[in-house]
Write a protein that holds these residues in place. Structure first.
Motif, PDB file in Angstrom:
ATOM      1  N   THR A   1      53.578  86.776   4.856  1.00 29.16           N
ATOM      2  CA  THR A   1      52.360  87.543   4.631  1.00 29.16           C
ATOM      3  C   THR A   1      51.531  87.384   6.066  1.00 29.16           C
ATOM      4  OG1 THR A   1      52.208  87.420   2.453  1.00 29.16           O
ATOM      5  CG2 THR A   1      50.077  87.801   3.755  1.00 29.16           C
ATOM      6  N   VAL A   2      51.545  86.313   6.740  1.00 29.65           N
ATOM      7  CA  VAL A   2      51.044  86.045   7.653  1.00 29.65           C
ATOM      8  C   VAL A   2      51.403  86.787   9.001  1.00 29.65           C
ATOM      9  CG1 VAL A   2      50.275  84.240   9.439  1.00 29.65           C
ATOM     10  CG2 VAL A   2      49.986  83.730   7.151  1.00 29.65           C
ATOM     11  N   GLU A   3      52.707  86.621   9.167  1.00 26.91           N
ATOM     12  CA  GLU A   3      53.488  87.211  10.075  1.00 26.91           C
ATOM     13  C   GLU A   3      53.338  88.631  10.315  1.00 26.91           C
ATOM     14  OE1 GLU A   3      54.913  84.891   8.397  1.00 26.91           O
ATOM     15  OE2 GLU A   3      55.715  83.550   9.826  1.00 26.91           O
ATOM     16  N   VAL A   4      53.251  89.448   9.057  1.00 22.38           N
ATOM     17  CA  VAL A   4      52.962  90.908   8.926  1.00 22.38           C
ATOM     18  C   VAL A   4      51.780  91.164   9.380  1.00 22.38           C
ATOM     19  CG1 VAL A   4      53.154  92.849   7.148  1.00 22.38           C
ATOM     20  CG2 VAL A   4      54.845  90.983   6.968  1.00 22.38           C
ATOM     21  N   ALA A   5      50.780  90.340   8.772  1.00 18.79           N
ATOM     22  CA  ALA A   5      49.443  90.908   9.318  1.00 18.79           C
ATOM     23  C   ALA A   5      49.269  90.895  10.755  1.00 18.79           C
ATOM     24  CB  ALA A   5      48.551  90.115   8.432  1.00 18.79           C
ATOM     25  N   ILE A   6      49.680  89.465  11.431  1.00 20.60           N
ATOM     26  CA  ILE A   6      49.621  89.275  12.850  1.00 20.60           C
ATOM     27  C   ILE A   6      50.173  90.434  13.566  1.00 20.60           C
ATOM     28  CG2 ILE A   6      50.281  87.903  14.702  1.00 20.60           C
ATOM     29  CD1 ILE A   6      47.703  86.586  12.995  1.00 20.60           C
ATOM     30  N   SER A   7      51.362  90.754  13.112  1.00 27.84           N
ATOM     31  CA  SER A   7      51.984  92.022  13.776  1.00 27.84           C
ATOM     32  C   SER A   7      51.314  93.115  13.793  1.00 27.84           C
ATOM     33  CB  SER A   7      53.344  92.082  13.267  1.00 27.84           C
ATOM     34  OG  SER A   7      54.207  93.264  13.950  1.00 27.84           O
ATOM     35  N   SER A   8      50.833  93.601  12.609  1.00 26.33           N
ATOM     36  CA  SER A   8      49.908  94.682  12.575  1.00 26.33           C
ATOM     37  C   SER A   8      48.808  94.399  13.249  1.00 26.33           C
ATOM     38  CB  SER A   8      49.236  95.038  11.022  1.00 26.33           C
ATOM     39  OG  SER A   8      48.642  96.100  10.915  1.00 26.33           O
ATOM     40  N   LEU A   9      48.032  93.505  13.325  1.00 20.15           N
ATOM     41  CA  LEU A   9      46.693  93.333  14.167  1.00 20.15           C
ATOM     42  C   LEU A   9      47.108  93.559  15.703  1.00 20.15           C
ATOM     43  CD1 LEU A   9      44.988  90.187  12.411  1.00 20.15           C
ATOM     44  CD2 LEU A   9      44.150  92.589  12.755  1.00 20.15           C
ATOM     45  N   ARG A  10      48.059  92.974  16.006  1.00 17.22           N
ATOM     46  CA  ARG A  10      48.819  93.394  17.354  1.00 17.22           C
ATOM     47  C   ARG A  10      48.947  94.473  17.907  1.00 17.22           C
ATOM     48  NH1 ARG A  10      52.608  88.025  17.660  1.00 17.22           N
ATOM     49  NH2 ARG A  10      51.040  86.407  18.666  1.00 17.22           N
ATOM     50  N   ARG A  11      49.268  95.278  16.941  1.00 15.41           N
ATOM     51  CA  ARG A  11      49.672  96.948  17.174  1.00 15.41           C
ATOM     52  C   ARG A  11      48.281  97.569  17.200  1.00 15.41           C
ATOM     53  NH1 ARG A  11      53.383  96.563  12.915  1.00 15.41           N
ATOM     54  NH2 ARG A  11      51.845  97.413  11.508  1.00 15.41           N
ATOM     55  N   LYS A  12      47.240  97.093  16.445  1.00 15.57           N
ATOM     56  CA  LYS A  12      45.821  97.606  16.509  1.00 15.57           C
ATOM     57  C   LYS A  12      44.894  97.321  17.580  1.00 15.57           C
ATOM     58  CE  LYS A  12      46.129  98.679  11.585  1.00 15.57           C
ATOM     59  NZ  LYS A  12      45.349  98.298  10.082  1.00 15.57           N
ATOM     60  N   LEU A  13      45.170  96.096  18.127  1.00 22.09           N
ATOM     61  CA  LEU A  13      44.237  95.413  18.823  1.00 22.09           C
ATOM     62  C   LEU A  13      44.881  94.924  20.318  1.00 22.09           C
ATOM     63  CD1 LEU A  13      42.186  92.942  16.472  1.00 22.09           C
ATOM     64  CD2 LEU A  13      41.698  95.011  17.027  1.00 22.09           C
ATOM     65  N   GLY A  14      46.025  95.204  20.346  1.00 24.08           N
ATOM     66  CA  GLY A  14      46.696  94.648  21.788  1.00 24.08           C
ATOM     67  C   GLY A  14      47.586  93.779  21.489  1.00 24.08           C
ATOM     68  N   ARG A  15      48.917  93.782  22.163  1.00 21.46           N
ATOM     69  CA  ARG A  15      49.761  92.689  21.889  1.00 21.46           C
ATOM     70  C   ARG A  15      49.486  91.355  22.455  1.00 21.46           C
ATOM     71  NH1 ARG A  15      55.015  92.503  20.605  1.00 21.46           N
ATOM     72  NH2 ARG A  15      56.379  90.854  21.498  1.00 21.46           N
ATOM     73  N   ASP A  16      48.716  91.231  23.586  1.00 21.52           N
ATOM     74  CA  ASP A  16      48.221  90.100  23.929  1.00 21.52           C
ATOM     75  C   ASP A  16      47.041  89.469  23.576  1.00 21.52           C
ATOM     76  OD1 ASP A  16      50.401  90.345  25.793  1.00 21.52           O
ATOM     77  OD2 ASP A  16      49.361  91.212  27.439  1.00 21.52           O
ATOM     78  N   PHE A  17      46.587  90.246  22.506  1.00 22.89           N
ATOM     79  CA  PHE A  17      44.928  89.494  21.971  1.00 22.89           C
ATOM     80  C   PHE A  17      45.328  88.429  21.223  1.00 22.89           C
ATOM     81  CE2 PHE A  17      41.744  89.553  18.781  1.00 22.89           C
ATOM     82  CZ  PHE A  17      40.728  89.364  19.665  1.00 22.89           C
ATOM     83  N   ILE A  18      46.517  88.216  20.678  1.00 22.36           N
ATOM     84  CA  ILE A  18      46.677  87.010  19.665  1.00 22.36           C
ATOM     85  C   ILE A  18      47.849  86.267  20.365  1.00 22.36           C
ATOM     86  CG2 ILE A  18      47.423  86.177  17.428  1.00 22.36           C
ATOM     87  CD1 ILE A  18      46.051  88.867  16.413  1.00 22.36           C
ATOM     88  N   ARG A  19      47.718  85.219  20.547  1.00 18.98           N
ATOM     89  CA  ARG A  19      48.679  84.255  21.234  1.00 18.98           C
ATOM     90  C   ARG A  19      49.420  83.312  20.136  1.00 18.98           C
ATOM     91  NH1 ARG A  19      47.607  79.454  25.690  1.00 18.98           N
ATOM     92  NH2 ARG A  19      49.828  78.496  25.507  1.00 18.98           N
ATOM     93  N   THR A  20      50.690  83.214  20.240  1.00 21.94           N
ATOM     94  CA  THR A  20      51.409  82.354  19.577  1.00 21.94           C
ATOM     95  C   THR A  20      52.162  81.258  20.293  1.00 21.94           C
ATOM     96  OG1 THR A  20      52.177  84.421  18.171  1.00 21.94           O
ATOM     97  CG2 THR A  20      53.325  82.407  17.561  1.00 21.94           C
ATOM     98  N   ALA A  21      52.133  80.076  19.687  1.00 15.46           N
ATOM     99  CA  ALA A  21      52.776  79.048  20.196  1.00 15.46           C
ATOM    100  C   ALA A  21      53.424  78.161  18.802  1.00 15.46           C
ATOM    101  CB  ALA A  21      51.824  77.901  20.807  1.00 15.46           C
ATOM    102  N   ARG A  22      54.841  77.993  18.957  1.00 11.04           N
ATOM    103  CA  ARG A  22      55.637  77.269  18.146  1.00 11.04           C
ATOM    104  C   ARG A  22      55.073  75.929  17.532  1.00 11.04           C
ATOM    105  NH1 ARG A  22      60.544  78.742  16.142  1.00 11.04           N
ATOM    106  NH2 ARG A  22      60.941  80.187  17.866  1.00 11.04           N
ATOM    107  N   GLY A  23      54.818  75.837  16.368  1.00 13.63           N
ATOM    108  CA  GLY A  23      54.281  74.285  15.968  1.00 13.63           C
ATOM    109  C   GLY A  23      52.971  74.196  15.846  1.00 13.63           C
ATOM    110  N   LEU A  24      52.238  75.283  16.733  1.00 12.01           N
ATOM    111  CA  LEU A  24      50.775  75.089  16.667  1.00 12.01           C
ATOM    112  C   LEU A  24      50.171  76.254  15.985  1.00 12.01           C
ATOM    113  CD1 LEU A  24      50.468  74.326  20.492  1.00 12.01           C
ATOM    114  CD2 LEU A  24      50.231  72.754  18.616  1.00 12.01           C
TER     115      LEU A  24
END
Length: 222
Positions: free
Chosen positions: A190-213
């Motif tokens: 659920t989280v991954e799907v929502a984050i992916s959608s937010l990036r499409r709507k707000l810009g790919r670089d708006f949300i940063r991801t770091a493995r384990g964080l």
């Protein structure tokens, strides 16, 4: 990841409380003196502060009054063996947000920390702006460069949590908990799907991801 300041001078209880809170997923800084607590609170931004009243070199009440006089609004939980009504009133009047009496039940303490974090996330400005994105909490409206962006309820809740904790990583577990409160359960993706959608709507670089964080807004993507 929420960061806590624990001011406790008991040589056994302090480390025990720190370990218990670290197991809950918090970063915990332990100090044993009142003046050190004041210095740490001035030097870093904490999410919650836990204060023993009977600290050497400045009581917990002195520390609390100093923080509030400096306009430091960090939630403070007093943790103390002093359980008289007048002592509780003195702590609350000095600006404490909660009061826990020793002997400390560690599960209850963790629950009270979670409660303060939830309250803190609901405080503050009715509008937050990160880059070109503005979230109006009063109207539940999100805009990008002044243009309204339609979001689902899940997307809005996740974005609100990320923006309230801007420039800090928010774990997937914390984001799932935000959705759990709403839907009673959340599928594993659920989280991954929502984050992916937010990036499409707000810009790919708006949300940063770091493995384990986890995920973060308010910082340029690596």
């Amino acid at each position: 990841m929420p960061r806590l300041l624990l001011a406790e001078d008991d040589a056994d209880l302090g480390p025990t409380m720190r370990r218990a809170l670290e197991m809950e997923g918090y970063v915990v800084d332990l100090v044993t003196r009142g003046d050190d607590a004041c210095a740490a609170a001035r030097a870093d931004n904490y999410d919650v502060i836990l204060l023993d009243i009977g600290l050497p070199h400045g009581s917990g009440i002195d520390v609390l009054r100093s923080l509030r006089a400096a306009k430091n609004a960090t939630p403070v939980i007093i943790v103390t063996a002093f359980d008289r009504t007048q002592q509780r009133i003195a702590g609350l009047d000095a600006g404490a947000d909660d009061y826990v009496v020793k002997p400390v039940d560690l599960d209850e303490l963790a629950a009270r920390v979670r409660s303060q974090l939830r309250r803190r996330d609901g405080r503050g400005n009715e509008q937050l702006t990160i880059g070109a994105v503005t979230l109006d909490f009063a109207g539940n409206v999100v805009t990008l460069d002044g243009q309204v962006v339609p979001l689902t309820a899940k997307e809005h809740r996740l974005l609100a949590l990320l923006m309230r904790r801007a420039r800090r990583f928010v774990s997937k577990a914390d984001l799932e908990a935000e959705l759990y409160d709403q839907d009673n359960w959340a599928e594993s993706n659920t989280v991954e799907v929502a984050i992916s959608s937010l990036r499409r709507k707000l810009g790919r670089d708006f949300i940063r991801t770091a493995r384990g964080l986890g995920y973060m807004v308010g910082a340029q993507a690596a």
